[in-house]
Write an enzyme that holds these catalytic residues in place. Structure first.
Site, short mmCIF file in Angstrom:
data_model
loop_
_atom_site.label_atom_id
_atom_site.label_comp_id
_atom_site.label_asym_id
_atom_site.label_seq_id
_atom_site.Cartn_x
_atom_site.Cartn_y
_atom_site.Cartn_z
N GLY A 212 -7.76 13.58 0.68
CA GLY A 212 -7.46 13.50 2.01
C GLY A 212 -6.02 13.24 2.31
CG HIS B 32 4.87 8.68 0.17
ND1 HIS B 32 3.93 8.04 0.58
CD2 HIS B 32 4.85 8.52 -0.99
CE1 HIS B 32 3.81 7.09 -0.03
NE2 HIS B 32 4.75 7.17 -1.20
CB SER C 99 8.53 5.85 -3.00
OG SER C 99 7.59 5.45 -2.06
N GLY D 257 -5.42 14.93 -9.63
CA GLY D 257 -5.41 16.21 -8.99
C GLY D 257 -6.37 16.73 -7.89
#
Length: 475
Positions: free
Chosen positions: A277, A380, A302, A273
């Site tokens: 960045g 993403h 993914s 959590g």
């Protein structure tokens, strides 16, 4: 850098030993379960820094000796005694409301600041304390939910978010020459596609068309925080098995054009959590381009770790009317353990159903806080990627079938769009998606009465053209 950090650790140990000589002997002889309270009080008692280092080190030593129940009691103790004084806060608030000056505002800020944060800041004086505080948070996260401990986790998370922000992270290439102590951790921390052996690891690191990068923090010298595995290929892949099982190459493909991020693993459970960045992969991309200018396309392959669970919940409670009768009929095929080996009907009908539902899952479904329900998607999209393609039967491993019914997705990182996509997602919840993904999204079905018996979608043994599709959080 390691040498400098090591020297600093030795210096702090020396300071701690000297500071210890200034403190009462009884402070260091108590049993851990009882002595921790006096050490907490002493650490917060405003002593000098040398003695503070000694107390912090002793406190961490005591904590390591505690069992799970004693650690829970320790967290409850600091949550109880280390909190703002209500009377002081009330008085400061009254003064500020009467005269909202800079001075009264500063007084109010001081009154409401959590002593817990100051406690952990002082605890961090001890040599190696940052790693131990991360481990403390891991212990907290593993405990059964206890509302009394929420304030402790909140304050630790607040501090770790500052200590582990993007400006402190260092990107390093991982290859077969990296020290074995770090390589062992890469094997242990791989969370997406399990590394079966040292030979399997070498297949991911050593070939000329493979790369691996990891982010490190100066306070955790040899502990990777997050690492990324990359395959250099000619085009965007549609399945994971060819990527993982490809024969090792001595020479790279002539001027590879596509970098595939096929595994991204967070390594520290205690940092769950904590945002490092939003442009981590951008730095990896920039390093790759400097080394190999022929690279023009940057994509992921993914997993979709929450799709099957989401679909189970939807089948049991479709209050929004997402599932049509034809969908429920097609989804019955999932009851067959070998459903993924069926190339004809009902396999074709199931593919159309699952792909459409997956588009809804990515573009429409939201968690309680208004975020996309898929954790990988949140990562993403927050990093500025675009949802490029949903891949049918891309992962037919036991895990892939259990978690996502074989689906995987490609996210595309376009260097010209990363910042724009990130800002649109962060500020407005806008999801960037290709025309191909948007075309899978269909009109929502009308609500239907709940079936007499819920359809179980789980496999046997399973536990519980570039365009932008705009979806607002909370819809």
């Amino acid at each position: 850098m390691a040498l400098n950090v090591s020297f600093l650790q030795e210096l702090l140990n020396t300071v701690a030993e000297q500071g210890r000589s200034l403190l009462p002997k009884g402070l260091f002889g108590a049993e851990p379960e009882t002595g921790l309270q006096s050490l907490v009080d002493a650490l917060m008692g405003g002593r000098g820094e040398a003695s503070g280092v000694a107390i912090a080190r002793q406190l961490l030593r005591h904590y390591r000796l505690l069992g799970p129940d004693e650690r829970r009691a320790f967290f409850r103790y600091i949550a109880t005694v280390l909190k703002p004084e209500a009377a002081v806060v009330e008085d400061a608030a009254r003064v500020y409301l009467a005269a909202p000056t800079e001075a009264s505002l500063a007084r109010l800020r001081s009154a409401v600041e959590s002593p817990l944060q100051e406690f952990f800041r002082r605890l961090n004086l001890a040599p190696g304390a940052t790693a131990e505080i991360v481990a403390m948070r891991r212990d907290l996260l593993r405990m059964a939910h206890d509302p009394a401990l929420d304030v402790v986790d909140s304050d630790i998370r607040h501090l770790l978010s500052s200590w582990f922000n993007r400006g402190f992270l260092v990107l390093r290439r991982i290859d077969w020459q990296t020290p074995a102590s770090i390589l062992e951790k890469i094997i242990a921390y791989e969370a997406v596609h399990r590394i079966e052996s040292w030979e399997d690891l070498r297949r991911r690191l050593d070939p000329a068309d493979r790369r691996c990068f990891a982010f490190f923090h100066p306070s955790l010298i040899d502990e990777p925080l997050i690492f990324v595995e990359v395959a250099l290929q000619g085009e965007m892949p549609t399945a994971i098995a060819p990527v993982l099982n490809e024969a090792r190459k001595a020479e790279p493909a002539a001027e590879p054009r596509t970098a595939v991020f096929y595994s991204i693993s967070n390594c520290q459970e205690g940092l769950k959590g904590i945002s490092f960045g939003s442009f981590l992969l951008k730095q990896v991309i920039e390093d790759l381009v400097r080394e190999m200018p022929s690279l023009k396309s940057f994509v992921t392959l993914s997993p979709v770790p929450s799709f099957a669970r989401w679909l189970d919940r939807l089948a049991a409670d479709d209050s929004e009317g997402i599932l049509a009768d034809d969908d429920r009929a097609a989804l019955k095929a999932l009851r067959d353990p070998d459903w993924h080996q069926q190339a004809a009907e009902p396999g074709a009908r199931l593919e159309a159903t699952l792909m459409a539902l997956a588009a809804h899952y990515f573009l429409e479904a939201r968690s309680g806080d208004g975020q996309p329900v898929d954790p990988v998607a949140r990562f993403h999209l927050g990093n500025g990627a675009r949802l490029e393609r949903i891949d049918w039967l891309a992962d037919t491993s036991e895990k892939g079938l259990r978690e996502a019914h074989g689906l995987m997705v490609n996210y595309r990182y376009d260097l010209k769009e990363i910042e724009r996509n990130h800002e649109a997602y962060a500020n407005h919840g806008t999801i960037a998606a290709s025309k191909a993904v948007r075309a899978l999204l269909r009109a929502q079905a009308k609500p239907k009465p709940a079936p007499d018996a819920p359809i179980r979608l789980a496999l046997p043994g399973r536990g519980g053209g570039d365009e932008t599709t705009q979806r607002r959080r909370g819809r």
